[in-house]
Design a protein around this motif. Structure first.
Motif, short mmCIF file in Angstrom:
data_model
loop_
_atom_site.label_atom_id
_atom_site.label_comp_id
_atom_site.label_asym_id
_atom_site.label_seq_id
_atom_site.Cartn_x
_atom_site.Cartn_y
_atom_site.Cartn_z
N GLY A 123 -0.17 -16.50 -3.04
CA GLY A 123 -0.42 -16.09 -4.42
C GLY A 123 0.84 -15.49 -5.05
N CYS A 138 1.39 -11.64 -4.37
CA CYS A 138 1.74 -11.37 -2.97
C CYS A 138 3.14 -11.87 -2.62
N CYS A 155 -3.09 -11.14 1.24
CA CYS A 155 -4.30 -10.46 0.77
C CYS A 155 -5.57 -11.10 1.31
N CYS A 185 -4.29 -17.00 1.40
CA CYS A 185 -3.10 -16.17 1.23
C CYS A 185 -3.01 -15.22 2.43
ZN LIG Z 1 -2.48 -12.87 -1.93
#
Ligand SMILES: [Zn+2]
Length: 167
Positions: free
Chosen positions: A160, A163, A145, A142
């Motif tokens: 994700g 996010c 993050c 991702c």
């Molecule tokens: Zn993420």
């Protein structure tokens, strides 16, 4: 007849006045005067042109050091997280590592690269959802993050769910 150098043109003089005030603000008249005196008050067109270039560069440098927003950036195929250090107040960047790079860096997700990457970042390099998804598809990570994408839905989306809402 002795050849004389071409004098600064009126156009150059007017442009220089504008540039001096942009760069030096209220100190512009003194700065302009100092520059004129350094050239015996009769600068050549070539000297004026060199000064114009110098002032234009000054302006760009000053602007670019203040306009990088903190956040996630994407440039040249890499993802950077930009923040300000709490104690020094200095802006710095960390590069998001791919899975293979993590194995070589004790499992670290983000690698501290100090201010070095900042020169290629600006408000225009802020990560877009499309770039985040492409990065996620390419590396299984991702881009926001830094976590590995494991959930099948996240793997398919390239990001994700939490996010993805940030865009
Ligand atoms: Zn993420």
């Amino acid at each position: 007849m002795i050849a004389t150098a071409t004098k600064m043109t009126d156009k150059q003089a007017a442009f220089l006045k504008t540039l001096f005030s942009k760069v030096y603000g209220e100190n512009a008249p003194e700065a302009l005067l100092a520059w004129l005196e350094a050239h015996d008050c009769t600068p050549t067109a070539k000297q004026a042109s060199a000064q114009i270039t110098a002032l234009l560069n000054t302006k760009t440098t000053a602007a670019s050091t203040v306009t990088i927003p903190d956040g996630i950036h994407f440039t040249d195929g890499s993802v950077y997280r930009v923040r300000h250090a709490k104690t020094s107040g200095k802006q710095y960047a960390e590069r998001l590592l791919t899975q293979i790079e993590r194995e070589e860096n004790d499992g670290k997700q983000w690698l501290y690269e100090a201010s070095k990457p900042l020169v290629s970042l600006s408000a225009d390099t802020l990560l877009t959802l499309a770039q985040a998804r492409a990065f996620g598809h390419a590396y299984g990570v991702c881009a926001v993050c830094g976590r590995l994408l494991e959930d099948p839905d996240s793997v398919e989306a390239g990001i994700g769910p939490v996010c993805a809402k940030k865009f």
